[in-house]
Design an enzyme around this catalytic site. Structure first.
Site, mmCIF file in Angstrom:
data_model
loop_
_atom_site.group_PDB
_atom_site.id
_atom_site.type_symbol
_atom_site.label_atom_id
_atom_site.label_comp_id
_atom_site.label_asym_id
_atom_site.label_seq_id
_atom_site.Cartn_x
_atom_site.Cartn_y
_atom_site.Cartn_z
ATOM 1 N N GLU A 1 0.838 -1.211 0.000
ATOM 2 C CA GLU A 1 0.000 0.000 0.000
ATOM 3 C C GLU A 1 0.869 1.255 0.000
ATOM 4 O OE1 GLU A 1 -2.376 -1.374 3.522
ATOM 5 O OE2 GLU A 1 -4.052 -0.793 2.241
ATOM 6 N N GLU B 1 -3.889 -10.488 3.789
ATOM 7 C CA GLU B 1 -4.944 -10.099 4.738
ATOM 8 C C GLU B 1 -5.945 -11.224 4.971
ATOM 9 O OE1 GLU B 1 -3.622 -8.107 2.507
ATOM 10 O OE2 GLU B 1 -3.166 -6.216 3.502
HETATM 11 C C1 1HE Z 1 6.533 -8.715 12.105
HETATM 12 C C2 1HE Z 1 5.841 -8.492 10.875
HETATM 13 C C3 1HE Z 1 4.607 -7.792 10.930
HETATM 14 C C4 1HE Z 1 7.643 -9.597 10.453
HETATM 15 N N1 1HE Z 1 4.173 -7.370 12.137
HETATM 16 N N2 1HE Z 1 6.049 -8.256 13.260
HETATM 17 N N3 1HE Z 1 1.982 -8.584 7.096
HETATM 18 C C5 1HE Z 1 2.224 -9.882 6.999
HETATM 19 O O1 1HE Z 1 1.375 -10.717 7.186
HETATM 20 C C6 1HE Z 1 3.657 -10.266 6.721
HETATM 21 C C7 1HE Z 1 4.242 -11.008 7.872
HETATM 22 N N4 1HE Z 1 5.669 -11.182 7.692
HETATM 23 C C8 1HE Z 1 6.198 -12.155 6.912
HETATM 24 O O2 1HE Z 1 5.526 -12.889 6.223
HETATM 25 C C9 1HE Z 1 7.702 -12.316 6.956
HETATM 26 O O3 1HE Z 1 8.172 -11.688 8.150
HETATM 27 C C10 1HE Z 1 8.446 -11.678 5.750
HETATM 28 C C11 1HE Z 1 8.175 -12.491 4.484
HETATM 29 C C12 1HE Z 1 8.067 -10.234 5.523
HETATM 30 C C13 1HE Z 1 9.986 -11.711 6.049
HETATM 31 O O4 1HE Z 1 10.371 -13.026 6.402
HETATM 32 P P1 1HE Z 1 11.742 -13.262 7.214
HETATM 33 O O5 1HE Z 1 11.954 -14.734 7.328
HETATM 34 O O6 1HE Z 1 12.825 -12.447 6.610
HETATM 35 O O7 1HE Z 1 11.504 -12.617 8.676
HETATM 36 P P2 1HE Z 1 10.716 -13.231 9.950
HETATM 37 O O8 1HE Z 1 11.614 -14.175 10.681
HETATM 38 O O9 1HE Z 1 9.381 -13.730 9.570
HETATM 39 O O10 1HE Z 1 10.466 -11.917 10.825
HETATM 40 C C14 1HE Z 1 11.479 -11.289 11.580
HETATM 41 C C15 1HE Z 1 10.817 -10.598 12.756
HETATM 42 O O11 1HE Z 1 9.942 -9.594 12.267
HETATM 43 C C16 1HE Z 1 9.939 -11.559 13.575
HETATM 44 O O12 1HE Z 1 9.979 -11.090 14.915
HETATM 45 P P3 1HE Z 1 10.911 -11.838 16.027
HETATM 46 O O13 1HE Z 1 10.607 -11.072 17.289
HETATM 47 O O14 1HE Z 1 10.469 -13.279 16.037
HETATM 48 O O15 1HE Z 1 12.334 -11.670 15.544
HETATM 49 C C17 1HE Z 1 8.552 -11.316 13.022
HETATM 50 O O16 1HE Z 1 7.526 -11.628 13.934
HETATM 51 C C18 1HE Z 1 8.617 -9.822 12.772
HETATM 52 N N5 1HE Z 1 7.635 -9.387 11.780
HETATM 53 N N6 1HE Z 1 6.554 -9.072 9.886
HETATM 54 C C19 1HE Z 1 4.887 -7.587 13.251
HETATM 55 N N7 1HE Z 1 3.913 -7.526 9.836
HETATM 56 C C20 1HE Z 1 -3.070 -0.795 7.167
HETATM 57 S S1 1HE Z 1 -3.667 -2.372 6.928
HETATM 58 C C21 1HE Z 1 -2.407 -3.293 6.213
HETATM 59 C C22 1HE Z 1 -2.696 -4.744 6.384
HETATM 60 C C23 1HE Z 1 -1.443 -5.557 6.319
HETATM 61 O O17 1HE Z 1 -0.358 -5.031 6.206
HETATM 62 S S2 1HE Z 1 -1.635 -7.228 6.410
HETATM 63 C C24 1HE Z 1 -0.055 -7.883 6.149
HETATM 64 C C25 1HE Z 1 0.716 -8.015 7.415
#
Ligand code: 1HE
Length: 261
Positions: free
Chosen positions: A113, A133
């Protein structure tokens, strides 16, 4: 290098403001504070620069909404939170200066977005786009249902939201969501080059492109053609246009080149 905030690094390079999303440990997931930091950095760029580039520090552009904060929000807070995203991204899309997003890794949910609110998207081979989402049980709230749907079409956006599939940079280019696909590691460099080039344009024309075009797209053909005549006439009357037109006629301005020249 100076920081508008620790969450968004800000650098002014010539006339180009470089905004670096700087929360790599959380994949640049956008928290409430982060939205405010983006808005502040955009406002500063709008005051100081003639074009901007937005990129992500670390391997990913942006993982979208910070899901850890979102899961605890009362209903009305969630509405106001979404409206703050709208206001921040509006200040990019319909501000004074054009922005490029330089995308590597994931541009997911709110990250896509954000990219959709910029005027040009450059993505590295290996970058990917997704709207998970549906899997998370939420909905786009950062302007995607308007901007992404208009960029790639509501059917493709619906497909991405319903299936949660990841779309590659090259497929996104075919869909019109990305304008340039570049080699891995080159998005920021190319984004800065493009921004520097846009910064050389007449400022009124840049303003008209980013503010008039999307509005005209929302109008009927009749209204759009009328609005176009008004904007075109105003642009020609600016002193900058007069000077630039004279420069061309007196052979001081660059000619248009063929793409392979
Ligand atoms: C997060 C977030 C997040 C990572 N909120 N903490 N977005 C998503 O559903 C995407 C979710 N994220 C992922 O699918 C993956 O993290 C990625 C593909 C982006 C990257 O993968 P990777 O292997 O490099 O990283 P990781 O190990 O998954 O994440 C590293 C850390 O970032 C981990 O935290 P940690 O404390 O365990 O180290 C994750 O939890 C954290 N992290 N993404 C919070 N999104 C205005 S409305 C908009 C609606 C949306 O955006 S919906 C989509 C949300």
């Amino acid at each position: 290098m100076s920081d508008a905030s620790d969450l968004v690094r800000y650098e002014l390079r010539g006339e180009v403001a470089i905004l670096g999303l700087n929360r790599p440990d959380k994949r640049n997931a956008i928290s409430d504070r982060f939205v405010e930091a983006i808005a502040e950095a955009v406002a500063r760029a709008t005051r100081e620069a003639e074009a901007g580039v937005i990129h992500g520090h670390g391997k990913h552009f942006c993982a979208g909404l910070d899901l850890s904060e979102h899961s605890q929000k009362p209903l009305f807070e969630a509405v106001l939170g979404s409206r703050r995203w709208h206001s921040a991204f509006d200040s990019i899309e319909r501000g004074r200066i054009p922005f490029v997003s330089a995308i590597s890794g994931a541009a997911v949910g709110g990250g896509f977005e954000l990219a959709a609110s910029t005027h040009i998207r450059v993505a590295e081979e290996g970058a990917f786009f997704a709207l998970p989402e549906g899997q998370r049980g939420i909905f786009v709230g950062g302007g995607g249902s308007v901007r992404i749907a208009r960029l790639i079409g509501p059917a493709r956006m619906g497909d991405m939201m319903l299936t949660g599939r990841s779309v590659s940079a090259t497929e996104m280019e075919r869909w019109g969501g990305v304008s340039y696909v570049v080699e891995p590691g080159k998005a920021l460099e190319r984004g800065i080059e493009i921004a520097a080039r846009m910064a050389q344009n007449a400022e009124f024309t840049n303003y008209a492109v980013i503010n008039a075009l999307p509005r005209i797209a929302d109008m009927s053909s009749e209204d759009g053609l009328f609005a176009e005549s008004m904007v075109a006439s105003l642009a020609t009357m600016t002193p900058e246009a007069q000077e630039r037109l004279r420069d061309f006629l007196e052979k001081r301005a660059e000619k248009v080149k063929a793409p392979d020249a």
